[in-house]
Design a protein around this motif. Structure first.
Motif, short mmCIF file in Angstrom:
data_model
loop_
_atom_site.label_atom_id
_atom_site.label_comp_id
_atom_site.label_asym_id
_atom_site.label_seq_id
_atom_site.Cartn_x
_atom_site.Cartn_y
_atom_site.Cartn_z
N LYS A 3 -7.98 5.75 -38.89
CA LYS A 3 -7.49 5.99 -37.53
C LYS A 3 -8.44 5.48 -36.46
O LYS A 3 -8.10 5.35 -35.31
N GLU A 56 -7.26 9.60 -41.89
CA GLU A 56 -8.64 9.82 -41.47
C GLU A 56 -9.51 8.58 -41.61
O GLU A 56 -10.34 8.28 -40.76
N GLN A 57 -9.24 7.87 -42.68
CA GLN A 57 -10.11 6.73 -42.98
C GLN A 57 -9.92 5.57 -42.00
O GLN A 57 -10.86 4.83 -41.73
#
Lengths: 122, 794
Positions: A75, A72-73
């Motif tokens: 992508k 998530e951080q």
């Protein structure tokens, strides 16, 4: 502020060339020589774009790409896969790992630069 | 002499005689009976009748006398007393007297009649007077009455009457006595005669009957003896012969059927004796022959043993594993190589089922079922099977093998199969190495090339500062050739892939006219700079075929590029024409042309003919070779027509292969098998509804990639090499040879699940709906076209 690009390739010379090209076009460049280092630097430095070779020691480019893209951080960071492998299957695999583009070596400098511009403007 | 008659004749004769005797007896009986008839029917009755008549007449005479007295008396009494009762009495009796007299007249003979007539006459007369008397009494004149009765007339008539009666009696007296006597005597005589007759007859008949019976019995005895005696002789004789005495001769004197039978039987016995003798001789001969044969057999056995040893040595010496099974797949023979390969000894494996001893897996590790194994197919179809597989050894190693299975036939029966197994681990490794090598080499070559190029490029682009014209020029030259080197490497890679067969054509529906136009368009600028005219010619606006788009583009690019290189002025024309079942494409230019001696070499590797300087990239010498390879992969033809200074025309033909054609083609093979083996074939058609939406959203290329992926997913679900997949636009076809409709549903289900799973990842919005339909031979059609039609009918 200048955009920061991370180049990950185990070939020193390639890194030198690409770095020169990018810096000549106003980009800041950070480099890594293997997958592990590349991953670490991507996470710590949070570049605006990553140019990622596939044939890397320790962790190969596909894995690095996947790991970043499923995180998530990170992508959101555009990833250009950069390889001498030109097979269709290679391209396909690249796509599957979530890469945003695939550039083959040897490359056309104009093509690389315009792609970078494109991906950074999104 | 009797015995020389035929039995039938004898019997007939005997019966005839007996019949005659019986007839004679009957006739005589009848005759004798007839004799009695006379007296019985005539004499005695006649006599009796006479008796009867006589006595009857007598009776009548009595009556006449009596009645007369009664009348006389009654009349007198009446006349005297006047008592009416005497009148009534007279009236009663008188008619009776009349009738009696009448009867007497009737019954008597001539003489009697005379007498009684006189009596009647007399009676009438006096009766008349009596009546007068009565009448007188009635009127009370008794005197008169009595006077009448006293009259002479009256007494005269009475006398006449009496006289008559007396004459009768007189006659009677004689006659009565006579006749009666005579009659009685007569009757007596007759009765006696009859008696005698009857007893005589009886005697005669009795004797005659007895004689006849005797005769019949004697005759019977004779005849039956004449038949039975010979029979007994025969029976005895047959028994003796039957017990083994073939020299015995049955003796029957008669010349009838029995005699002939005896003769024939004796003949037969003689012949039997002869043939026995003959047989014995034959047996002796055969036994010695047999002894010889046994000797020969022993020799043959030795030879076979020798051959066996030789063939065992052969088996042991061939480099490949060989396993032979019977028609049920039980291992009969296993050579040492197979033993070594799989870790089982022949002794252990013998009699076991092949599939139990050597399991097989797919590349991914899925178990291959028995009926999908090569030996099963060979046994079932009676045809050779060549295939590759992964066999599992005793120690659970997975060995890649190339197998050839040949069924063993005798006439029409399949006795078993022989499988030759070759361990292709090395080959597979080499193959892998080749692929790896190609990729590795190209990778290895490209990396330094990248460095070189970028190095030159950086300087040329003045990233590190200004450069002068000369520096520019030389750097530019270097850059050009660096790019050429890159192209050579790319081409090398292509060529090696084509030649090692590692290239796969990915067909899709393309419009060749459109491709020709778009490729030509990319050369527009260059053509314009050179002053060349570019044109496209086509037999119709759109010509569709089922081809690998990128590769055909490569061919056009190569040919047009070449044309550009060798044409200084004029035109370059690209044509696409449909000719029957083929599409003919050409690239024609008005350039310098090619010398005749160079024409043949055009498609060779690294051929650079008449290179010019100037515009366009420098060639690699591999372009035409690659084009040839690509056209070849599409099963087409490519050639060149050219004359020096008269331009050049490169032509390539592609079979007009539509998707339908491919589908039909693929089905046809399967159908042929199904028809000849009388098995089945199923065609599963998956339809991806709304895939156009995806095409519009993500582009053609992405969609093509997806379909290719889904084909791969489908292939994974199919476990047999036989099964085929084909896709086009929005349908994916799965062809399952030898599979019946029922089983096809199971397969389709499995595939459906996997495809849906894949789609859920690629198309989370679930816009694409997946349906499938199954048609099968023979239920739904008997030809490829039938099945295709059926599958397309909504």
């Amino acid at each position: 502020m200048a955009k920061k690009i991370l180049i990950v390739d185990d070939e020193e010379n390639i890194v030198t060339m690409v770095e020169a090209r990018l810096m000549g076009n106003g980009y800041d460049v950070i480099t890594a020589n293997d997958g592990q280092e590349g991953l670490a630097k991507a996470r710590s430095e949070k570049p605006d774009l990553i140019i990622l070779d596939i044939m890397l020691p320790k962790i190969d480019g596909y894995k690095v790409c996947r790991m970043l893209k499923f995180d998530e951080q990170y992508k959101h960071i555009p990833v250009i896969l950069f390889s001498a492998r030109t097979q269709d299957s290679d391209l396909e695999t690249g796509k599957q790992q979530g890469a945003d583009a695939y550039i083959t070596k040897p490359f056309q400098p104009e093509a690389l630069l315009s792609k970078i511009k494109e991906l950074l403007s999104e | 002499m009797f015995e020389n008659l035929r039995i039938g004749t004898r019997l007939i004769l005997a019966f005839l005689v007996m019949s005659i005797l019986v007839a004679a007896v009957s006739i005589f009986s009848v005759i004798e009976l007839n004799k009695v008839q006379g007296p019985l029917t005539k004499d005695i009755p006649a006599g009796l009748l006479e008796l009867e008549t006589t006595s009857h007449l007598d009776g009548l005479a009595q009556k006449i006398r009596f009645y007369d007295q009664v009348l006389t008396e009654s009349a007198r009494n009446y006349a005297q007393s006047g008592d009416k009762k005497w009148k009534y009495r007279y009236k009663n009796v008188e008619p009776q007297l009349s009738s009696a007299i009448r009867e007497a007249i009737e019954k008597g003979d001539a003489e009697d009649q005379q007498i009684f007539s006189a009596i009647q006459k007399a009676k009438l007369s006096y009766a008349d007077l009596e009546y007068q008397c009565l009448a007188s009494v009635d009127i009370g004149d008794r005197q008169r009455a009595l006077a009448i009765l006293e009259s002479q007339d009256y007494w005269q008539h009475k006398e006449e009457y009496k006289a008559g009666l007396e004459s009768y009696i007189e006659r009677r007296g004689k006659k009565y006595g006579d006749t009666l006597e005579v009659t009685a005597t007569k009757v007596d005589q007759i009765v006696q005669d009859t008696h005698r007759l009857v007893s005589e007859s009886l005697q005669f008949l009795t004797i005659f009957s007895l004689l006849s019976m005797l005769l019949a019995v004697v005759l019977g005895i004779f005849v039956s003896r004449s038949i039975l005696n010979p029979m007994k002789s025969l029976e005895r004789g047959v028994e003796i012969i039957g017990k083994g005495n073939l020299d015995y001769k049955i003796r029957v004197k008669a010349k009838d059927e029995m005699g002939r039978f005896a003769t024939a039987f004796n003949d037969m016995t003689r012949k039997l004796k002869e043939s026995y003798a003959g047989l014995e001789q034959k047996v002796r001969e055969k036994t010695s022959e047999l002894a010889n044969k046994v000797e020969e057999l022993e020799e043959t056995k030795k030879t076979i043993l020798k051959e066996k040893v030789v063939s065992e040595a052969l088996l042991a010496s061939i480099g490949e594993g060989m396993i032979a099974t019977d028609q049920n797949g039980s291992i009969m023979v296993m050579n040492p190589q197979a033993e070594a390969m799989f870790g089982w000894t022949a002794d252990e494996a013998l009699g076991q089922s092949f599939w139990d001893v050597i399991p097989s897996q797919s590349e991914k590790g899925e178990v291959i079922l028995q009926d999908q194994r090569a030996i099963s197919m060979a046994l079932a179809t009676g045809k050779k099977v060549i295939s590759t597989a992964y066999y599992i050894s005793r120690d659970k190693r997975k060995i890649p093998v190339a197998i050839t299975v040949s069924p063993v036939r005798l006439d029409d029966k399949i006795l078993g199969a022989i499988e030759i197994v070759r361990d292709i681990t090395k080959e597979k490794e080499v193959d892998m190495m080749k692929t790896e090598f190609i990729s590795t080499v190209s990778h290895e070559l490209r990396t330094p090339l990248t460095v070189i190029r970028e190095g030159v490029s950086l300087v040329l682009d003045q990233v590190f500062g200004q450069i002068n014209e000369k520096q520019k020029k030389f750097l530019w030259i270097a850059l050009e050739d660096i790019d050429r080197l890159k192209r050579i490497i790319d081409n090398l890679l292509d060529i090696s892939k084509i030649e090692s067969g590692k290239i796969e054509i990915k067909r899709e529906e393309v419009d060749l006219v459109h491709i020709a136009q778009s490729v030509l368009a990319t050369f527009q600028t260059r053509a314009h700079n050179k002053g060349l005219e570019l044109r496209v010619k086509s037999s119709s606006e759109k010509i569709e075929a089922y081809l690998d788009r990128d590769k055909i583009i490569q061919v056009f690019t190569n040919l047009i590029g070449n044309a550009m290189k060798f044409t200084e002025k004029g035109h370059i024309e690209v044509g696409v024409e449909e000719k029957g079942g083929e599409i003919q494409c050409y690239v024609a230019d008005s350039g310098k042309g090619i010398a005749e001696e160079d024409l043949a070499k055009m498609f060779g590797k690294f051929q650079q003919v008449g290179r010019t300087n100037g515009t366009g990239e420098k060639g690699t010498g591999l372009g035409l070779s690659i084009s040839k390879g690509i056209v070849g992969l599409h099963r087409g033809k490519i050639w060149v027509e050219s004359k020096l200074d008269q331009g050049t025309r490169f032509v390539f033909l592609l079979p007009k292969f539509t998707f339908q054609d491919q589908l039909r083609d693929t089905l046809m093979v399967g159908m042929k098998e199904a028809k000849s083996q009388k098995s089945a074939l199923s065609l599963v058609t998956f339809e991806f509804k709304n895939i156009e939406m995806l095409r519009n959203a993500k582009g053609r290329q992405k969609t093509v990639q997806m379909m290719t992926q889904m084909e791969a997913v489908t292939r994974n679900c199919l476990r047999r090499q036989l099964d085929m997949t084909l896709w086009n636009r929005d349908t994916l076809h799965v062809i399952l040879p030898t599979t019946i409709k029922e089983n096809a549903f199971h397969v389709a289900d499995r595939v459906h699940k996997s495809l849906v799973e894949y789609l859920s990842k690629e198309d989370p919005a679930q816009q694409i709906k997946l349906y499938y339909k199954i048609v099968a031979y023979p239920e739904d059609g008997s030809s490829e076209n039938d099945l295709i039609q059926h599958s397309q009918a909504a």
